[in-house]
Design an enzyme around this catalytic site. Structure first.
Site, PDB file in Angstrom:
ATOM      1  N   ASP A  40      -7.630   0.375 -24.939  1.00 36.87           N
ATOM      2  CA  ASP A  40      -7.501   1.600 -25.749  1.00 36.87           C
ATOM      3  C   ASP A  40      -8.030   2.809 -24.981  1.00 36.87           C
ATOM      4  OD1 ASP A  40      -8.276  -0.069 -28.895  1.00 36.87           O
ATOM      5  OD2 ASP A  40      -6.501  -0.029 -27.590  1.00 36.87           O
TER       6      ASP A  40
ATOM      7  N   ARG B 219      -2.371  -8.845 -20.926  1.00 35.39           N
ATOM      8  CA  ARG B 219      -3.355  -8.429 -21.955  1.00 35.39           C
ATOM      9  C   ARG B 219      -2.719  -7.509 -22.996  1.00 35.39           C
ATOM     10  NH1 ARG B 219      -8.909  -8.798 -20.766  1.00 35.39           N
ATOM     11  NH2 ARG B 219      -9.247  -7.053 -22.178  1.00 35.39           N
TER      12      ARG B 219
ATOM     13  N   PRO C 243       0.807  -1.225   0.000  1.00 36.23           N
ATOM     14  CA  PRO C 243       0.000   0.000   0.000  1.00 36.23           C
ATOM     15  C   PRO C 243       0.840   1.275   0.000  1.00 36.23           C
ATOM     16  CG  PRO C 243      -0.191  -1.145   2.104  1.00 36.23           C
ATOM     17  CD  PRO C 243       0.606  -2.022   1.222  1.00 36.23           C
TER      18      PRO C 243
ATOM     19  N   GLU D 146       1.054  -8.007   9.020  1.00 34.32           N
ATOM     20  CA  GLU D 146       1.062  -6.543   9.146  1.00 34.32           C
ATOM     21  C   GLU D 146       2.046  -5.908   8.171  1.00 34.32           C
ATOM     22  OE1 GLU D 146      -1.886  -6.930  10.979  1.00 34.32           O
ATOM     23  OE2 GLU D 146      -1.189  -4.861  10.909  1.00 34.32           O
TER      24      GLU D 146
HETATM   25  N1  LIG Z   1      -3.215  -2.295  -0.711  1.00 34.44           N
HETATM   26  C1  LIG Z   1      -2.312  -3.372  -0.572  1.00 34.44           C
HETATM   27  C2  LIG Z   1      -2.243  -4.078   0.653  1.00 34.44           C
HETATM   28  O1  LIG Z   1      -3.075  -3.690   1.677  1.00 34.44           O
HETATM   29  C3  LIG Z   1      -1.363  -5.146   0.816  1.00 34.44           C
HETATM   30  C4  LIG Z   1      -0.535  -5.518  -0.251  1.00 34.44           C
HETATM   31  C5  LIG Z   1      -0.591  -4.840  -1.474  1.00 34.44           C
HETATM   32  C6  LIG Z   1      -1.472  -3.768  -1.635  1.00 34.44           C
HETATM   33  N2  LIG Z   1      -1.509  -3.050  -2.891  1.00 34.44           N
HETATM   34  O2  LIG Z   1      -0.731  -3.419  -3.829  1.00 34.44           O
HETATM   35  O3  LIG Z   1      -2.309  -2.116  -3.098  1.00 34.44           O
END
Ligand SMILES: Nc1c(O)cccc1[N+](=O)[O-]
Length: 238
Positions: free
Chosen positions: A168, A153, A88, A116
């Site tokens: 596209d 893709r 994240p 975590e």
């Molecule tokens: N959002 C999130 C996560 O909470 C845990 C691993 C990967 C992601 N992500 O790639 O967005």
């Protein structure tokens, strides 16, 4: 193109890639996906991959050793590959980044954390950190699949003969147009007349207007660098 995925749940990846466009691309040999279980790179009999966080706090943190051992194992062949940590905290994954990955990388390692999070020191061994969105997932596996699916893709030949309007439109900076198929009338819900007209010019204009209308409504942030023609259509909608 080759994807190597590091995860403690290989079955999540293995199950998904057998189906649809990805399955066909694998069968055609357009793409190769190898999945590695991080537990196979541990050194204790319990195959432990996590531990309590230094400094306290809730949850467990994935230890660096299995990631390090797996990455060194992959790098032993000395072939170039882009190492991407799904997190994240990463930079936002977009269609344009999918295109960049497809054009620039012959091989990608997708590193999936759980719990975590993972020991920060793992980041010393990756090329970049990527996020698919601002929400909390249970792990990086879904994000890895999003990247594999969207990049594959784009590989020439992966989609077979069908054109892909979705790619596209996103590449041009707006959402897709509405799609319809048989029946023409479903409980009084009719297909727009223009789509039955056979007038391809009218249909193309209708689709562009609908795509811009949808984008204006749901994702105005995408409306940048429009062509003068698209801008003219957009102004008519406002
Ligand atoms: N959002 C999130 C996560 O909470 C845990 C691993 C990967 C992601 N992500 O790639 O967005």
């Amino acid at each position: 193109m080759k994807f190597e995925v590091l995860t403690i749940f290989p079955e999540i990846i293995e199950c998904y890639i057998k189906h649809g466009v990805l399955g066909k691309a694998l069968n055609k040999g357009i793409v190769e996906v190898k999945v590695y279980n991080l537990r196979d790179f541990t050194s204790d009999k319990h195959k432990k991959v996590d531990d309590y966080p230094y400094g306290g706090g809730a949850g467990m943190v994935m230890q660096i050793e299995p990631f390090y051992n797996a990455i060194m194992h992959l790098k032993a062949d000395e072939k170039p590959r882009k190492l991407v940590l799904l997190s994240p905290q990463g930079r936002k994954f977009t269609q344009k980044l999918a295109q960049k990955f497809m054009e620039e990388s012959k091989a990608m390692v997708l590193i999936c954390g759980r719990y975590e999070g993972i020991d920060e020191r793992v980041k010393a061994f990756v090329d970049e950190e990527v996020s698919i969105g601002d929400y909390v997932l249970s792990g990086g596996e879904l994000a890895a699949l999003v990247i594999i699916d969207s990049v594959v893709r784009l590989i020439p030949g992966a989609l077979g003969d069908e054109l892909s309007a979705v790619e596209d439109s996103f590449m041009k900076g707006f959402l897709d147009y509405p799609h319809y198929t048989r029946p023409e009338d479903f409980k009084g819900m009719k297909v727009p007349e223009v789509l039955l007209s056979g007038d391809h010019k009218k249909i193309a204009l209708w689709r562009k207007r609908q795509a811009l209308k949808n984008t204006l409504k749901n994702r105005p942030d995408l409306l940048k660098n429009l062509s003068p023609e698209d801008m003219r259509i957009l102004k008519e909608l406002c």
